[in-house]
Design an enzyme around this catalytic site. Sequence first.
Site, PDB file in Angstrom:
ATOM      1  N   SER A 154       0.848  -1.202   0.000  1.00 38.96           N
ATOM      2  CA  SER A 154       0.000   0.000   0.000  1.00 38.96           C
ATOM      3  C   SER A 154       0.875   1.241   0.000  1.00 38.96           C
ATOM      4  O   SER A 154       2.001   1.202   0.522  1.00 38.96           O
ATOM      5  CB  SER A 154      -0.878   0.028   1.249  1.00 38.96           C
ATOM      6  OG  SER A 154      -1.614   1.227   1.318  1.00 38.96           O
ATOM      7  N   TYR A 176      -1.656  -0.752  11.122  1.00 42.55           N
ATOM      8  CA  TYR A 176      -1.875  -1.136   9.722  1.00 42.55           C
ATOM      9  C   TYR A 176      -0.771  -0.576   8.820  1.00 42.55           C
ATOM     10  O   TYR A 176      -0.192  -1.312   8.007  1.00 42.55           O
ATOM     11  CB  TYR A 176      -3.246  -0.647   9.235  1.00 42.55           C
ATOM     12  CG  TYR A 176      -3.440  -0.868   7.757  1.00 42.55           C
ATOM     13  CD1 TYR A 176      -3.702  -2.139   7.256  1.00 42.55           C
ATOM     14  CD2 TYR A 176      -3.332   0.189   6.844  1.00 42.55           C
ATOM     15  CE1 TYR A 176      -3.852  -2.357   5.895  1.00 42.55           C
ATOM     16  CE2 TYR A 176      -3.483  -0.018   5.488  1.00 42.55           C
ATOM     17  CZ  TYR A 176      -3.741  -1.298   5.011  1.00 42.55           C
ATOM     18  OH  TYR A 176      -3.883  -1.508   3.665  1.00 42.55           O
TER      19      TYR A 176
HETATM   20  N1  LIG Z   1      -9.130  -0.627   0.126  1.00 47.44           N
HETATM   21  C1  LIG Z   1      -8.062   0.147   0.245  1.00 47.44           C
HETATM   22  O1  LIG Z   1      -8.179   1.384   0.334  1.00 47.44           O
HETATM   23  C2  LIG Z   1      -6.676  -0.454   0.222  1.00 47.44           C
HETATM   24  C3  LIG Z   1      -5.592   0.384  -0.026  1.00 47.44           C
HETATM   25  C4  LIG Z   1      -4.319  -0.145  -0.044  1.00 47.44           C
HETATM   26  C5  LIG Z   1      -4.130  -1.506   0.164  1.00 47.44           C
HETATM   27  N2  LIG Z   1      -5.194  -2.296   0.415  1.00 47.44           N
HETATM   28  C6  LIG Z   1      -4.940  -3.732   0.647  1.00 47.44           C
HETATM   29  O2  LIG Z   1      -5.647  -4.474  -0.319  1.00 47.44           O
HETATM   30  C7  LIG Z   1      -5.839  -5.797   0.166  1.00 47.44           C
HETATM   31  C8  LIG Z   1      -7.273  -6.191  -0.114  1.00 47.44           C
HETATM   32  O3  LIG Z   1      -8.132  -5.358   0.647  1.00 47.44           O
HETATM   33  P1  LIG Z   1      -9.500  -4.783   0.086  1.00 47.44           P
HETATM   34  O4  LIG Z   1      -9.387  -3.335   0.067  1.00 47.44           O
HETATM   35  O5  LIG Z   1      -9.903  -5.496  -1.133  1.00 47.44           O
HETATM   36  O6  LIG Z   1     -10.444  -5.105   1.332  1.00 47.44           O
HETATM   37  P2  LIG Z   1     -11.577  -6.194   1.562  1.00 47.44           P
HETATM   38  O7  LIG Z   1     -12.707  -5.998   0.609  1.00 47.44           O
HETATM   39  O8  LIG Z   1     -11.852  -6.109   3.029  1.00 47.44           O
HETATM   40  O9  LIG Z   1     -10.883  -7.585   1.227  1.00 47.44           O
HETATM   41  C9  LIG Z   1      -9.984  -8.203   2.118  1.00 47.44           C
HETATM   42  C10 LIG Z   1      -9.876  -9.662   1.745  1.00 47.44           C
HETATM   43  O10 LIG Z   1      -8.888 -10.281   2.601  1.00 47.44           O
HETATM   44  C11 LIG Z   1      -9.500 -11.405   3.239  1.00 47.44           C
HETATM   45  N3  LIG Z   1      -8.914 -11.609   4.562  1.00 47.44           N
HETATM   46  C12 LIG Z   1      -8.701 -10.687   5.523  1.00 47.44           C
HETATM   47  N4  LIG Z   1      -8.160 -11.265   6.604  1.00 47.44           N
HETATM   48  C13 LIG Z   1      -8.061 -12.589   6.323  1.00 47.44           C
HETATM   49  C14 LIG Z   1      -7.592 -13.728   7.046  1.00 47.44           C
HETATM   50  N5  LIG Z   1      -7.124 -13.627   8.289  1.00 47.44           N
HETATM   51  N6  LIG Z   1      -7.641 -14.931   6.438  1.00 47.44           N
HETATM   52  C15 LIG Z   1      -8.128 -15.064   5.180  1.00 47.44           C
HETATM   53  N7  LIG Z   1      -8.577 -14.025   4.444  1.00 47.44           N
HETATM   54  C16 LIG Z   1      -8.544 -12.803   5.016  1.00 47.44           C
HETATM   55  C17 LIG Z   1     -10.968 -11.062   3.315  1.00 47.44           C
HETATM   56  O11 LIG Z   1     -11.695 -12.246   3.486  1.00 47.44           O
HETATM   57  P3  LIG Z   1     -13.074 -12.295   4.334  1.00 47.44           P
HETATM   58  O12 LIG Z   1     -14.058 -11.519   3.511  1.00 47.44           O
HETATM   59  O13 LIG Z   1     -13.390 -13.715   4.437  1.00 47.44           O
HETATM   60  O14 LIG Z   1     -12.779 -11.640   5.640  1.00 47.44           O
HETATM   61  C18 LIG Z   1     -11.191 -10.417   1.971  1.00 47.44           C
HETATM   62  O15 LIG Z   1     -11.330 -11.406   0.974  1.00 47.44           O
HETATM   63  C19 LIG Z   1      -5.472  -5.766   1.640  1.00 47.44           C
HETATM   64  O16 LIG Z   1      -4.193  -6.321   1.808  1.00 47.44           O
HETATM   65  C20 LIG Z   1      -5.453  -4.282   1.956  1.00 47.44           C
HETATM   66  O17 LIG Z   1      -4.571  -3.991   3.023  1.00 47.44           O
HETATM   67  C21 LIG Z   1      -6.473  -1.812   0.438  1.00 47.44           C
END
Ligand SMILES: NC(=O)c1ccc[n+]([C@@H]2O[C@H](COP(=O)([O-])OP(=O)(O)OC[C@H]3O[C@@H](n4cnc5c(N)ncnc54)[C@H](OP(=O)(O)O)[C@@H]3O)[C@@H](O)[C@H]2O)c1
Length: 263
Positions: A135, A148
């Site tokens: 990120s 985080y």
């Molecule tokens: N959204 C943003 O603004 C942003 C910005 C920069 C980076 N990111 C990164 O992008 C990645 C994806 O996030 P997202 O934004 O797409 O959010 P999201 O919609 O909350 O997706 C997160 C995913 O990770 C899974 N997950 C979380 N903890 C887990 C665990 N302990 N074991 C197995 N699966 C787990 C969730 O599964 P469940 O649904 O089953 O919990 C979900 O499929 C993350 O690494 C996040 O840090 C996000």
Amino acid sequence: MANKLAVITGASTGIGKEIAKIAASEGYDLIVVADEPLVDAAGELDSYGVSVEAIEADLSTFEGNDTLLAATNGREIDILVANAGRGLGQGFLTQDPAEWRHVIDTNVVGTTYLLQKVLQQMVARDEGNVLITGSIAGLIPGAWQAVYNGTKAYLDSFSYALREELKDTKVNVTVLMPGPTETEFFRRADMLDTPVGEGEKADAGKVAKDGWDAMTDRKGHVVSGFMNKVQAAISHLTPDSMLAKMHTGQAKPDGVEESKSGR
Ligand SMILES: NC(=O)c1ccc[n+]([C@@H]2O[C@H](COP(=O)([O-])OP(=O)(O)OC[C@H]3O[C@@H](n4cnc5c(N)ncnc54)[C@H](OP(=O)(O)O)[C@@H]3O)[C@@H](O)[C@H]2O)c1
């Protein structure tokens, strides 16, 4: 010839789900993982005519990652997208230790374990491609989201370190560095009452495509989005104290009193 295999963690929603769709549309068989049932995501992915196996595993634990690895049944992993991650907002002193530990265990410990296991196999074959979701948060001391941002600083750095260690192999490691993206992330991180939680965000499909393209082009990293590229460039020139203050402006919950120290 059998399809190639992509393993995508955190594929139930958000960026991971969008990356899984791209991989399926390019003919990869999929193993998709989340810690809740992936009924919707798997149903959508089935329409691409590739094989889709949905695994429910808690990737914050070694056991959860072992469950995922066992599901490959010895099949070679061509692409690993280590994307599963959790956010956590609010002031550090008020956070439940079980919650910040889950963030570190998922984003850092579990991801590191999975990467080591899969990269050992890839290097033994001298073939493979890895995308890690870091990120731009990793470039900024994350006041009001401190743990985080620390985990993402780790992943951003770790990815480049692995890339260097593996430079004489045919195994690629790329880090995707998104900025704020429209997913479940901010709700799950309890950050809907913050300027960044309330603000405009990037489309998860666009972020996923940027990450996929950077990985297939074997680039070291990609910052998704023009304004995030600007912010990343500025972060390299700005003192950490100022970056932390700027982050307060984005991540401090509405209604929390101003600091009385004047710092
Ligand atoms: N959204 C943003 O603004 C942003 C910005 C920069 C980076 N990111 C990164 O992008 C990645 C994806 O996030 P997202 O934004 O797409 O959010 P999201 O919609 O909350 O997706 C997160 C995913 O990770 C899974 N997950 C979380 N903890 C887990 C665990 N302990 N074991 C197995 N699966 C787990 C969730 O599964 P469940 O649904 O089953 O919990 C979900 O499929 C993350 O690494 C996040 O840090 C996000």
